[in-house]
Design an enzyme around this catalytic site. Structure first.
Site, PDB file in Angstrom:
ATOM      1  N   SER A  31      -4.674  -7.235-107.839  1.00 31.54           N
ATOM      2  CA  SER A  31      -5.770  -7.749-108.671  1.00 31.54           C
ATOM      3  C   SER A  31      -5.616  -7.352-110.141  1.00 31.54           C
ATOM      4  CB  SER A  31      -7.109  -7.241-108.133  1.00 31.54           C
ATOM      5  OG  SER A  31      -7.123  -5.815-108.166  1.00 31.54           O
ATOM      6  N   ASP A  85       3.421  -4.037-112.936  1.00 25.71           N
ATOM      7  CA  ASP A  85       2.810  -4.082-111.609  1.00 25.71           C
ATOM      8  C   ASP A  85       1.697  -3.052-111.509  1.00 25.71           C
ATOM      9  OD1 ASP A  85       4.351  -4.379-108.262  1.00 25.71           O
ATOM     10  OD2 ASP A  85       2.297  -4.692-108.986  1.00 25.71           O
ATOM     11  N   LYS A  98       2.252   2.390-103.501  1.00 24.42           N
ATOM     12  CA  LYS A  98       1.982   0.966-103.643  1.00 24.42           C
ATOM     13  C   LYS A  98       2.011   0.314-102.278  1.00 24.42           C
ATOM     14  CE  LYS A  98       3.984  -1.467-106.791  1.00 24.42           C
ATOM     15  NZ  LYS A  98       2.680  -2.194-106.961  1.00 24.42           N
ATOM     16  N   GLY A  99       1.541  -0.940-102.217  1.00 25.25           N
ATOM     17  CA  GLY A  99       1.580  -1.639-100.947  1.00 25.25           C
ATOM     18  C   GLY A  99       0.220  -1.878-100.332  1.00 25.25           C
ATOM     19  N   GLY A 100      -0.835  -1.476-101.071  1.00 26.62           N
ATOM     20  CA  GLY A 100      -2.189  -1.749-100.573  1.00 26.62           C
ATOM     21  C   GLY A 100      -2.383  -3.234-100.309  1.00 26.62           C
ATOM     22  N   GLY A 101      -1.661  -4.039-101.126  1.00 26.95           N
ATOM     23  CA  GLY A 101      -1.736  -5.491-100.946  1.00 26.95           C
ATOM     24  C   GLY A 101      -0.593  -6.031-100.100  1.00 26.95           C
ATOM     25  N   GLU A 107       8.162  -5.968-104.452  1.00 24.50           N
ATOM     26  CA  GLU A 107       7.760  -5.242-105.672  1.00 24.50           C
ATOM     27  C   GLU A 107       8.794  -4.189-106.030  1.00 24.50           C
ATOM     28  OE1 GLU A 107       3.923  -3.797-104.501  1.00 24.50           O
ATOM     29  OE2 GLU A 107       2.871  -5.417-105.547  1.00 24.50           O
TER      30      GLU A 107
END
Ligand code: DER
Length: 232
Positions: A31, A85, A98-101, A107
């Protein structure tokens, strides 16, 4: 809301400080990156910039196309000037979770192809040690047929609990843009993250982890008071 404005501040600061003419950019997912892409599109139009954008997910690809930016890929641009990012958590040494999404695999590839990897985040992501702010654990992308043995290996070697990420708007597990599953590994102690990242990556069936160790060059935090905090 407060965090949305903080995301916007971070996104604009990164684009204004790092984007210039004739660049190939890596575009992250999530987001916060939406604000960076909006600002990028504005600058490309105003300044007539020659910019190509390499996405890190289907979502990023849509964002690039919806903003009328030039879509490219790593076949054409295997070396990127800047990748921008988001992050789920940033520690005091600029390591990231990272990687919540669920987009961590592409990435990390794109971030690794960039001369400069710039992270944008709201103040909630600013942490000292992993786990202080982010409670969902380390995302790990796995080949579907191996998710049970990978869970067992993770838990027996490193402790904690690893769970298969189940979809909300689809029956069954989340399937990544690469056709794989995701585990969320809720670790229960402070680890030597560089070493643990390598060891997890070596477990057969692991595609990649959401541990971005020693990759980020700079983080822009949008703060509650409307300022932007930079951490190098
Ligand atoms: O999933 C991801 O890796 C995203 O980049 C995540 O780390 C940040 O997403 P956000 O900007 O929506 O918080």
């Amino acid at each position: 809301r407060m965090t949305e404005e903080a995301k916007r501040l971070a996104g604009c600061a990164a684009v204004d400080n790092h984007v210039k003419n004739n660049q190939a950019l890596g575009i992250g997912s999530g987001s916060t990156i939406v604000h960076a892409v909006n600002r990028l599109a504005e600058r490309v139009k105003q300044e007539n910039l020659n910019i190509v954008c390499v996405p890190t997910s289907f979502q990023a690809r849509q964002l690039i196309l919806q903003n009328g930016l030039v879509l490219s890929d790593l076949d054409r641009h295997p070396e990127l000037d800047v990748a921008i990012d988001g992050a789920d958590e940033v520690d005091s040494e600029l390591n990231l979770i990272k990687g919540g999404g669920g987009c961590l695999a592409q990435e990390k590839i794109v971030a690794g192809c960039a001369k400069s990897f710039i992270v944008i985040a709201d103040y909630r992501k600013d942490s000292k040690n992993f786990g202080e702010q982010w409670k969902k654990g380390v995302p790990i992308e796995v080949i579907p047929m191996a998710y049970v043995p990978v869970i067992k290996a993770l838990q027996s070697r490193f402790g904690g609990v690893a769970e298969l990420r189940m979809a909300v708007s689809k029956a069954g597990p989340v399937v990544t843009d690469n056709g794989n599953f995701l585990l969320d590994w809720k670790f229960d102690k402070v680890h030597e993250w560089k070493a643990v990242n390598t060891e997890i990556k070596m477990i057969p069936g692991v595609v990649d982890t959401g541990l971005f160790i020693n990759m980020a060059e700079r983080v822009y935090f949008g703060m509650e008071d409307g300022t932007v905090k930079i951490r190098d």
